[in-house]
Motif scaffolding. Structure first.
Motif, short mmCIF file in Angstrom:
data_model
loop_
_atom_site.label_atom_id
_atom_site.label_comp_id
_atom_site.label_asym_id
_atom_site.label_seq_id
_atom_site.Cartn_x
_atom_site.Cartn_y
_atom_site.Cartn_z
N TYR A 103 14.98 32.96 19.22
CA TYR A 103 14.70 31.84 20.12
C TYR A 103 15.06 30.51 19.45
O TYR A 103 14.76 30.27 18.30
N GLY A 104 15.73 29.66 20.22
CA GLY A 104 16.04 28.32 19.75
C GLY A 104 17.35 28.21 19.00
O GLY A 104 17.70 27.12 18.56
N LEU A 105 18.08 29.33 18.84
CA LEU A 105 19.33 29.30 18.09
C LEU A 105 20.49 29.71 18.98
O LEU A 105 20.35 30.54 19.87
N MET A 106 21.65 29.13 18.72
CA MET A 106 22.84 29.46 19.50
C MET A 106 24.07 29.29 18.64
O MET A 106 24.05 28.67 17.57
N ASP A 107 25.17 29.87 19.12
CA ASP A 107 26.48 29.71 18.52
C ASP A 107 27.41 29.07 19.55
O ASP A 107 27.13 29.08 20.75
N PHE A 108 28.55 28.56 19.08
CA PHE A 108 29.62 28.14 19.97
C PHE A 108 30.81 29.06 19.77
O PHE A 108 31.12 29.47 18.64
N VAL A 109 31.45 29.40 20.89
CA VAL A 109 32.50 30.42 20.90
C VAL A 109 33.75 29.84 21.55
O VAL A 109 33.67 29.21 22.62
N ALA A 110 34.91 30.05 20.95
CA ALA A 110 36.17 29.63 21.55
C ALA A 110 36.47 30.52 22.75
O ALA A 110 36.50 31.74 22.64
N VAL A 111 36.69 29.89 23.91
CA VAL A 111 36.92 30.60 25.17
C VAL A 111 38.23 30.11 25.76
O VAL A 111 38.47 28.91 25.86
N HIS A 112 39.08 31.04 26.19
CA HIS A 112 40.41 30.70 26.67
C HIS A 112 40.54 30.69 28.19
O HIS A 112 41.48 30.12 28.73
N ASN A 113 39.61 31.35 28.88
CA ASN A 113 39.63 31.39 30.35
C ASN A 113 38.29 31.94 30.85
O ASN A 113 37.47 32.41 30.05
N ARG A 114 38.09 31.91 32.14
CA ARG A 114 36.81 32.35 32.72
C ARG A 114 36.59 33.85 32.62
O ARG A 114 35.46 34.32 32.76
N ASP A 115 37.66 34.62 32.40
CA ASP A 115 37.49 36.06 32.23
C ASP A 115 36.74 36.40 30.95
O ASP A 115 36.29 37.54 30.78
N GLU A 116 36.62 35.42 30.06
CA GLU A 116 35.90 35.64 28.80
C GLU A 116 34.43 35.21 28.88
O GLU A 116 33.77 35.06 27.86
N LEU A 117 33.93 35.05 30.11
CA LEU A 117 32.53 34.67 30.33
C LEU A 117 31.78 35.79 31.03
O LEU A 117 32.35 36.56 31.80
N ARG A 118 30.48 35.87 30.75
CA ARG A 118 29.61 36.82 31.44
C ARG A 118 28.25 36.16 31.67
O ARG A 118 27.93 35.12 31.09
N SER A 119 27.44 36.76 32.52
CA SER A 119 26.12 36.21 32.83
C SER A 119 25.18 36.42 31.65
O SER A 119 25.11 37.53 31.09
N GLY A 120 24.48 35.35 31.26
CA GLY A 120 23.57 35.44 30.12
C GLY A 120 22.18 34.95 30.46
O GLY A 120 21.83 34.78 31.63
N PRO A 121 21.35 34.68 29.45
CA PRO A 121 20.00 34.16 29.69
C PRO A 121 20.03 32.82 30.41
O PRO A 121 21.04 32.10 30.38
N PHE A 122 18.91 32.47 31.04
CA PHE A 122 18.74 31.18 31.72
C PHE A 122 19.72 31.02 32.89
O PHE A 122 20.04 29.90 33.31
N ASN A 123 20.24 32.14 33.43
CA ASN A 123 21.19 32.10 34.56
C ASN A 123 22.45 31.31 34.24
O ASN A 123 23.03 30.67 35.10
#
Length: 205
Positions: A87-107
Motif C-alpha cells: 500500500y502506498g507504493l507505485m512504479d512508472f512504466v513505459a507504455v507505447h499504446n493502449r494495448d499495453e494497459l489493463r484494468s487495475g485497482p481504483f478502477n
C-alpha cells in the motif's frame, strides 16, 4: 479557541473539492479539458520534454486521454503509474499504446504486469522523465497539492527529488479551475509542484 487538526482540515477540503469536481457539467468537461491541454502543450516544459510521466484520468477528473495521444504522436517516451502490492507504493512504466494497459485497482487503467516498471530509487538512471503531470484533488497557488490521502505521489516524488537532485523534473499539477485554491494546509512531506495547469491558468511557481 480550538484549532482543527491538520488531517481533519485536509479531510474537509478533500470532500469539498471532490464535490466541486463532480459538479463540473458533463457537457462542459471536454471543452474545459481542451483549454487546459492547450496551456500545457504549448509550454516549454512539455515541448522540451523527451520523456513524460502522465496518468490515466478517473471519469470525473480532467481528461488526460488527449495528452497520452499527444505524447505518443510527438515521439516522447510515455510513463504511466502502476501500483505495487504494498500500500502506498507505485512504479512508472513505459507504455507505447493502449494495448499495453489493463484494468487495475481504483478502477484505473494500468500498464500490463509483464512490462518493466521503475521505482523512485531508479530516477536519474534509466528512468529520467523530464516532466511529471500529477493528479490531485486540489492544488494551491504556491504549488501545494492535496491528494486522496494514500501518499502514493508524495512518496514517489520525494524519492525522485532525492535521486535526481542534479536534474529535477518539472512537476505540473493538472486540474479544473474549481480545484485551485489560494492556499492549502500542508505537511512536511507534501511535495510541491513547479507548475499548475487549469482550464483558466498556467502558473509557473
Amino acid at each position: 479557541m480550538s484549532i482543527t487538526p491538520l488531517p481533519e482540515q485536509k479531510k474537509a477540503l478533500r470532500s469539498r473539492l471532490l464535490r466541486a469536481r463532480r459538479a463540473v457539467p458533463p457537457d462542459q468537461r471536454q471543452e474545459l479539458a481542451a483549454r487546459a491541454h492547450g496551456h500545457l502543450l504549448v509550454s516549454r516544459v512539455w515541448r522540451e520534454a523527451r520523456a513524460v510521466a502522465l496518468y490515466v484520468s478517473l471519469p470525473d477528473e480532467l481528461d488526460t486521454a488527449p495528452l497520452l495521444d499527444a505524447a505518443w504522436h510527438a515521439g516522447k517516451t510515455l510513463y504511466l503509474p502502476r501500483v505495487r502490492q504494498q500500500y502506498g507504493l507505485m512504479d512508472f512504466v513505459a507504455v507505447h499504446n493502449r494495448d499495453e494497459l489493463r484494468s487495475g485497482p481504483f478502477n484505473l487503467l494500468e500498464p500490463l504486469d509483464s512490462l518493466p516498471g521503475f521505482g523512485p530509487e531508479q530516477a536519474g538512471g534509466d528512468f529520467c522523465p523530464d516532466l511529471f503531470v500529477v493528479p490531485g484533488v486540489g492544488f494551491d497557488r504556491q504549488g501545494r497539492r492535496l491528494g486522496f490521502g494514500g501518499g502514493y505521489y508524495d512518496r514517489f516524488l520525494s524519492g525522485v527529488r532525492q535521486a535526481a537532485a542534479d536534474t529535477p523534473p518539472s512537476l505540473v499539477g493538472l486540474c479544473y479551475a474549481c480545484q485551485l485554491l489560494d492556499a492549502l494546509p500542508a505537511e512536511a512531506w507534501d511535495e510541491r509542484m513547479t507548475h499548475i495547469c487549469t482550464d483558466e491558468e498556467w502558473l509557473c511557481l
